[in-house]
Design a protein around this motif. Structure first.
Motif, PDB file in Angstrom:
ATOM      1  N   LYS A  39      -1.654   7.764  -7.188  1.00  0.00           N
ATOM      2  CA  LYS A  39      -1.621   7.089  -5.892  1.00  0.00           C
ATOM      3  C   LYS A  39      -2.880   6.243  -5.822  1.00  0.00           C
ATOM      4  N   HIS A  40      -2.707   4.913  -5.719  1.00  0.00           N
ATOM      5  CA  HIS A  40      -3.880   4.032  -5.827  1.00  0.00           C
ATOM      6  C   HIS A  40      -4.475   3.683  -4.468  1.00  0.00           C
ATOM      7  N   GLU A  41      -5.442   4.482  -4.072  1.00  0.00           N
ATOM      8  CA  GLU A  41      -6.098   4.297  -2.774  1.00  0.00           C
ATOM      9  C   GLU A  41      -7.076   3.132  -2.759  1.00  0.00           C
ATOM     10  N   GLY A  42      -7.307   2.543  -3.931  1.00  0.00           N
ATOM     11  CA  GLY A  42      -8.099   1.313  -3.973  1.00  0.00           C
ATOM     12  C   GLY A  42      -7.384   0.158  -3.289  1.00  0.00           C
ATOM     13  N   GLU A  43      -6.085   0.334  -3.022  1.00  0.00           N
ATOM     14  CA  GLU A  43      -5.305  -0.745  -2.401  1.00  0.00           C
ATOM     15  C   GLU A  43      -5.403  -0.762  -0.880  1.00  0.00           C
ATOM     16  N   ASN A  44      -6.332   0.000  -0.353  1.00  0.00           N
ATOM     17  CA  ASN A  44      -6.585  -0.026   1.098  1.00  0.00           C
ATOM     18  C   ASN A  44      -7.411  -1.262   1.476  1.00  0.00           C
ATOM     19  N   PRO A  45      -7.467  -1.588   2.785  1.00  0.00           N
ATOM     20  CA  PRO A  45      -8.120  -2.849   3.208  1.00  0.00           C
ATOM     21  C   PRO A  45      -9.549  -3.043   2.690  1.00  0.00           C
ATOM     22  N   THR A  46     -10.378  -2.008   2.687  1.00  0.00           N
ATOM     23  CA  THR A  46     -11.731  -2.208   2.150  1.00  0.00           C
ATOM     24  C   THR A  46     -11.871  -1.653   0.739  1.00  0.00           C
ATOM     25  N   GLY A  47     -10.763  -1.261   0.122  1.00  0.00           N
ATOM     26  CA  GLY A  47     -10.786  -0.893  -1.289  1.00  0.00           C
ATOM     27  C   GLY A  47     -11.012   0.575  -1.596  1.00  0.00           C
ATOM     28  N   SER A  48     -10.915   1.450  -0.601  1.00  0.00           N
ATOM     29  CA  SER A  48     -10.976   2.887  -0.907  1.00  0.00           C
ATOM     30  C   SER A  48     -10.197   3.681   0.136  1.00  0.00           C
ATOM     31  N   PHE A  49      -9.933   4.960  -0.194  1.00  0.00           N
ATOM     32  CA  PHE A  49      -9.194   5.841   0.722  1.00  0.00           C
ATOM     33  C   PHE A  49      -9.943   6.072   2.023  1.00  0.00           C
ATOM     34  N   LYS A  50     -11.239   5.763   2.053  1.00  0.00           N
ATOM     35  CA  LYS A  50     -12.025   6.023   3.263  1.00  0.00           C
ATOM     36  C   LYS A  50     -11.394   5.363   4.495  1.00  0.00           C
ATOM     37  N   ASP A  51     -10.656   4.273   4.294  1.00  0.00           N
ATOM     38  CA  ASP A  51     -10.027   3.569   5.414  1.00  0.00           C
ATOM     39  C   ASP A  51      -9.033   4.459   6.171  1.00  0.00           C
ATOM     40  N   ARG A  52      -8.425   5.392   5.452  1.00  0.00           N
ATOM     41  CA  ARG A  52      -7.419   6.249   6.114  1.00  0.00           C
ATOM     42  C   ARG A  52      -8.064   7.202   7.107  1.00  0.00           C
ATOM     43  N   GLY A  53      -9.239   7.715   6.736  1.00  0.00           N
ATOM     44  CA  GLY A  53      -9.937   8.586   7.674  1.00  0.00           C
ATOM     45  C   GLY A  53     -10.609   7.773   8.765  1.00  0.00           C
ATOM     46  N   MET A  54     -11.067   6.577   8.384  1.00  0.00           N
ATOM     47  CA  MET A  54     -11.862   5.785   9.311  1.00  0.00           C
ATOM     48  C   MET A  54     -11.014   5.222  10.448  1.00  0.00           C
ATOM     49  N   THR A  55      -9.768   4.829  10.163  1.00  0.00           N
ATOM     50  CA  THR A  55      -8.940   4.290  11.249  1.00  0.00           C
ATOM     51  C   THR A  55      -8.758   5.353  12.337  1.00  0.00           C
ATOM     52  N   VAL A  56      -8.642   6.616  11.924  1.00  0.00           N
ATOM     53  CA  VAL A  56      -8.467   7.693  12.903  1.00  0.00           C
ATOM     54  C   VAL A  56      -9.800   8.039  13.560  1.00  0.00           C
TER      55      VAL A  56
END
Ligand code: PLP
Ligand code: ZN
Length: 426
Positions: A106-123
């Motif tokens: 699962k390529h979490e680098g494909e998030n808006p800023t390039g890492s999975f951190k965006d998933r936690g940060m939006t919440v």
């Protein structure tokens, strides 16, 4: 209506869902939801139905699962940059080489800023703004600061990030600065920055957005939800990921437990957390405890590894993560920097690519394969960050070892000669 509350994982004290990062006892809070989903079929149908959305917060790969993540938060309070919806890459050749029936990343680098951190940060940022935060802060090995800076900008809130001076990848520092964060470069390592930002947050009234913030963990559960949805709600045998501050280990375990409790899956995979050998307090703990069941968790001063995103000796979420690895019957491994960079070369060479820390997931599977522990099951690995996050690591690692580049005079004859040699494989 309130569906969510916080509970301390150490002393079980409960608190409002807006609880600060830590309980007075020093333990971390965990969010608990009173899920209102109806039956499993109905829930799956609802989440699957949202896959067709192209606009609005529910089209996000995080907020598609909002009933499992932050059911109380009104849709207009959501700060989203369209995170999630990352690709699951099947690598059948690598799977059979490792002795697996199936392997996907699962390529979490494909998030808006390039890492999975965006998933936690939006919440985390949505919730902090909802709770009236006046400023947002975090310590970071790089990706957290880039992500918080972006979501803070989107939320219209000021951001301060604490980073270890000279120890974060240039692209990540550039992102934090460009998105408008104030960057405090601390003369110390990540663990020093983390200790300082925790104190600053509690004494100076800043919302702390590291993964000690339980809402970050809620958002990161969506990596699991999305992958499992994509696999037709059929979990793999192994779920493999790099481990630094241990927020993901905590989130993944919680996500699988909740899916099982809701009847959305029938069994949980084993969690395989992979640390860099030079920054492996979690792996060392599990190792020590095999000899002494009463062994205590100990931090590792002076952690060092090429994988800067997991260069952490004092992981904040160790207590949650120990429980999740145990409940899953999982393992914690330590991979050397050579093993990590070789695994990265494999992933890069497959056209997938990732930053060094992410490759620890594959390095861990290779360790299991070598010791004969992979027996034909299915594994999903999490690639936590984008290749371009740390291009310097490629160019400086064993400089010259990669045979790709060649200096050639700007004359056609020289080019033709070089190409002939390349095409002949010499
Ligand atoms: C933050 C990060 C990690 C570590 O995740 P934890 O949840 O802190 O264990 C791994 N890889 C990358 C690229 C990261 O940015
Ligand atoms: Zn407590």
């Amino acid at each position: 209506m309130t569906w969510s509350s916080a509970r301390c994982v150490r002393c079980a004290k409960t608190a409002p869902a807006s609880a600060a990062a830590r309980c007075p006892c020093g333990g971390l809070f965990e969010i608990r939801h009173a899920f209102e989903l109806g039956g499993a079929e109905e829930a799956r149908a609802r989440f699957d139905g949202r896959l067709a959305l192209r606009r609005g917060s529910l089209s996000s790969g995080v907020w598609r699962f909002r009933e499992l993540i932050a059911p109380d938060l009104a849709e207009e309070s959501i700060v989203s940059l369209g995170e999630g919806n990352t690709r699951l890459y099947e690598l059948p050749a690598l799977a059979s080489e490792l002795g697996l029936a199936r392997l996907a990343f699962k390529h979490e680098g494909e998030n808006p800023t390039g890492s999975f951190k965006d998933r936690g940060m939006t919440v985390g940022v949505s919730q902090a703004r909802h709770d009236g935060a006046r400023a947002l802060a975090c310590a970071s090995t790089g990706n957290t600061s880039a992500s918080l800076a972006a979501f803070g900008a989107a939320a219209g809130l000021p951001v301060v990030v604490f980073v270890p001076r000279g120890k974060i990848a240039r692209a990540k520092l550039a992102q934090a600065l460009a998105y408008g964060a104030r960057v405090l470069e601390i003369d110390g390592d990540f663990d020093d920055a983390m200790a300082l930002v925790s104190r600053a947050a509690s004494e100076l009234d800043l919302a702390l957005l590291n993964s000690v913030n339980p809402w970050r963990v809620e958002g990161q559960k969506s990596i699991v939800f999305e992958a499992i949805q994509e696999l037709g709600w059929e979990p793999p045998d192994l779920w493999v990921f790099p481990a630094g501050n241990l927020g993901n280990a905590s989130a993944f375990g919680k996500a699988f437990r909740e899916l099982e409790a809701l009847g959305l899956i029938r069994r949980r995979p084993r969690l395989i957390a992979v640390q860099a050998a030079g920054a492996s307090p979690f792996a060392r703990f599990f190792e020590r405890r095999r000899a002494d069941p009463k062994a205590a968790f100990e931090k590792q001063p002076g952690a060092e590894t090429v994988a800067s995103a997991i260069r952490i000796g004092d992981p904040q979420s160790w207590e949650k993560a120990i429980r999740e690895v145990e409940l899953s019957g999982g393992r914690v491994l330590a991979a050397s920097d050579d093993e990590i960079m070789e695994a990265k070369a494999r992933l890069d060479g497959a056209g997938v690519g990732c930053e060094p820390a992410s490759a620890a997931a594959l390095a861990g599977l290779q360790i299991l394969a070598r010791s004969g522990e992979l027996d034909g099951g299915a594994a999903v690995g999490v690639l936590t960050g984008h290749f371009l996050k740390d291009a310097d690591a490629v160019l400086s690692w064993r400089r010259g070892a990669a045979p790709g580049s060649l200096s050639v005079p700007a004359r056609f004859e020289a080019i033709a000669e070089a190409l002939t040699a390349i095409l002949q494989g010499s």
